[in-house]
Design a protein around this motif. Structure first.
Motif, PDB file in Angstrom:
ATOM      1  N   ARG A   1       0.885  -1.121  -0.256  1.00  0.00           N
ATOM      2  CA  ARG A   1      -0.215   0.444   0.079  1.00  0.00           C
ATOM      3  C   ARG A   1       0.477   1.235  -0.195  1.00  0.00           C
ATOM      4  NH1 ARG A   1      -0.598   2.420   5.321  1.00  0.00           N
ATOM      5  NH2 ARG A   1       0.181   0.846   7.157  1.00  0.00           N
ATOM      6  N   THR A   2       0.396   2.916  -0.307  1.00  0.00           N
ATOM      7  CA  THR A   2       1.018   3.204  -0.462  1.00  0.00           C
ATOM      8  C   THR A   2       0.453   4.177   0.655  1.00  0.00           C
ATOM      9  OG1 THR A   2      -0.120   4.172  -2.129  1.00  0.00           O
ATOM     10  CG2 THR A   2       2.162   3.219  -2.351  1.00  0.00           C
TER      11      THR A   2
ATOM     12  N   GLU B   1      -4.211  -8.024   5.749  1.00  0.00           N
ATOM     13  CA  GLU B   1      -4.784  -6.546   6.101  1.00  0.00           C
ATOM     14  C   GLU B   1      -4.980  -6.330   4.403  1.00  0.00           C
ATOM     15  OE1 GLU B   1      -2.446  -2.249   6.596  1.00  0.00           O
ATOM     16  OE2 GLU B   1      -1.456  -4.418   6.413  1.00  0.00           O
ATOM     17  N   VAL B   2      -5.958  -5.747   4.960  1.00  0.00           N
ATOM     18  CA  VAL B   2      -6.450  -4.698   3.429  1.00  0.00           C
ATOM     19  C   VAL B   2      -6.031  -3.953   2.832  1.00  0.00           C
ATOM     20  CG1 VAL B   2      -9.348  -4.385   2.586  1.00  0.00           C
ATOM     21  CG2 VAL B   2      -8.990  -6.801   4.387  1.00  0.00           C
ATOM     22  N   LYS B   3      -6.227  -3.337   1.924  1.00  0.00           N
ATOM     23  CA  LYS B   3      -5.252  -2.149   1.452  1.00  0.00           C
ATOM     24  C   LYS B   3      -6.257  -1.370   1.455  1.00  0.00           C
ATOM     25  CE  LYS B   3      -3.024  -2.256  -2.350  1.00  0.00           C
ATOM     26  NZ  LYS B   3      -1.781  -2.039  -3.932  1.00  0.00           N
TER      27      LYS B   3
ATOM     28  N   PRO C   1       4.796  -2.128   2.515  1.00  0.00           N
ATOM     29  CA  PRO C   1       3.605  -4.634   3.080  1.00  0.00           C
ATOM     30  C   PRO C   1       3.006  -4.069   3.298  1.00  0.00           C
ATOM     31  CG  PRO C   1       5.968  -3.914   4.258  1.00  0.00           C
ATOM     32  CD  PRO C   1       6.036  -3.075   3.579  1.00  0.00           C
ATOM     33  N   LEU C   2       1.915  -4.892   2.900  1.00  0.00           N
ATOM     34  CA  LEU C   2       0.967  -5.204   3.421  1.00  0.00           C
ATOM     35  C   LEU C   2       1.144  -6.781   4.251  1.00  0.00           C
ATOM     36  CD1 LEU C   2      -1.968  -5.178   0.410  1.00  0.00           C
ATOM     37  CD2 LEU C   2      -1.531  -3.997   3.485  1.00  0.00           C
TER      38      LEU C   2
END
Length: 191
Positions: free
Chosen positions: A163-164, A184-186, A179-180
């Protein structure tokens, strides 16, 4: 007449363009103001350059004013890391927007610099996204403009495993690729 005033400046209709022409006569007042200002600015910069309305490539919005500068010495117009081009775009935007008129996005490019820069930045973001997903370590970019941060976010919005996030304030704002964690959901994209 001084030497600096003798530089030839080709009007837009005189030079041959590598892109299909867009009919300037049909342009609205804001677009005509943008063209006139940009041409006058380039004459003041003593640049042998042509300004044309860029054809719609389908990537911008319908109400966007897209201007392309074509010049033998485009590097002077672009500047280091695009800083001069950004300043030219900012000034052009300020001239175009008058009280009581709708605000339109103005994009000024020189010899395709923005498109190349965006492609390179997106490609680099994807390579770094792969590295972050593989190694599990956060990567932080150097400070970037809002436009460049958006390019990174967009390039990685559907990228698996990362994710950013933008952090910092003002000119020190930068993007992190994170990093996820397993499960974990983005989160939705935001800057």
């Amino acid at each position: 007449m001084s030497e600096t005033n003798d530089l030839p400046v080709q009007p837009a209709h005189a030079a041959l363009s590598s892109q299909p022409a867009v009919d300037e006569a049909a342009a609205d007042g804001q677009t005509k103001r943008a063209l006139a200002f940009l041409r006058k600015l380039l004459v003041g910069m003593e640049m042998n350059a042509e300004v044309i309305l860029a054809p719609d490539d389908g990537e911008g919005s319908a109400d966007e004013i897209r201007l392309e500068i074509e010049a033998p010495d485009a590097g002077r117009i672009i500047g280091k890391r695009g800083t001069v081009l950004e300043a030219i775009q900012y000034l052009t935007t300020r001239v175009v927007h008058k009280p009581g008129e709708g605000r339109r996005h103005v994009q000024v490019d020189a010899e395709g610099y923005r498109a190349r820069h965006e492609d390179q930045l997106a490609e680099m973001a994807e390579k770094l996204g792969e590295r972050v997903a593989k190694e599990g370590k956060v990567i932080t970019f150097d400070p970037m403009s809002a436009r460049d941060r958006r390019i990174v976010h967009m390039a990685l919005r559907e990228f698996e495993g990362v994710r950013t996030e933008s952090n910092g304030e003002g000119p020190d704002r930068r993007v992190q690729i994170i990093p996820l964690k397993p499960g974990e959901v983005k989160p939705p994209m935001a800057d």
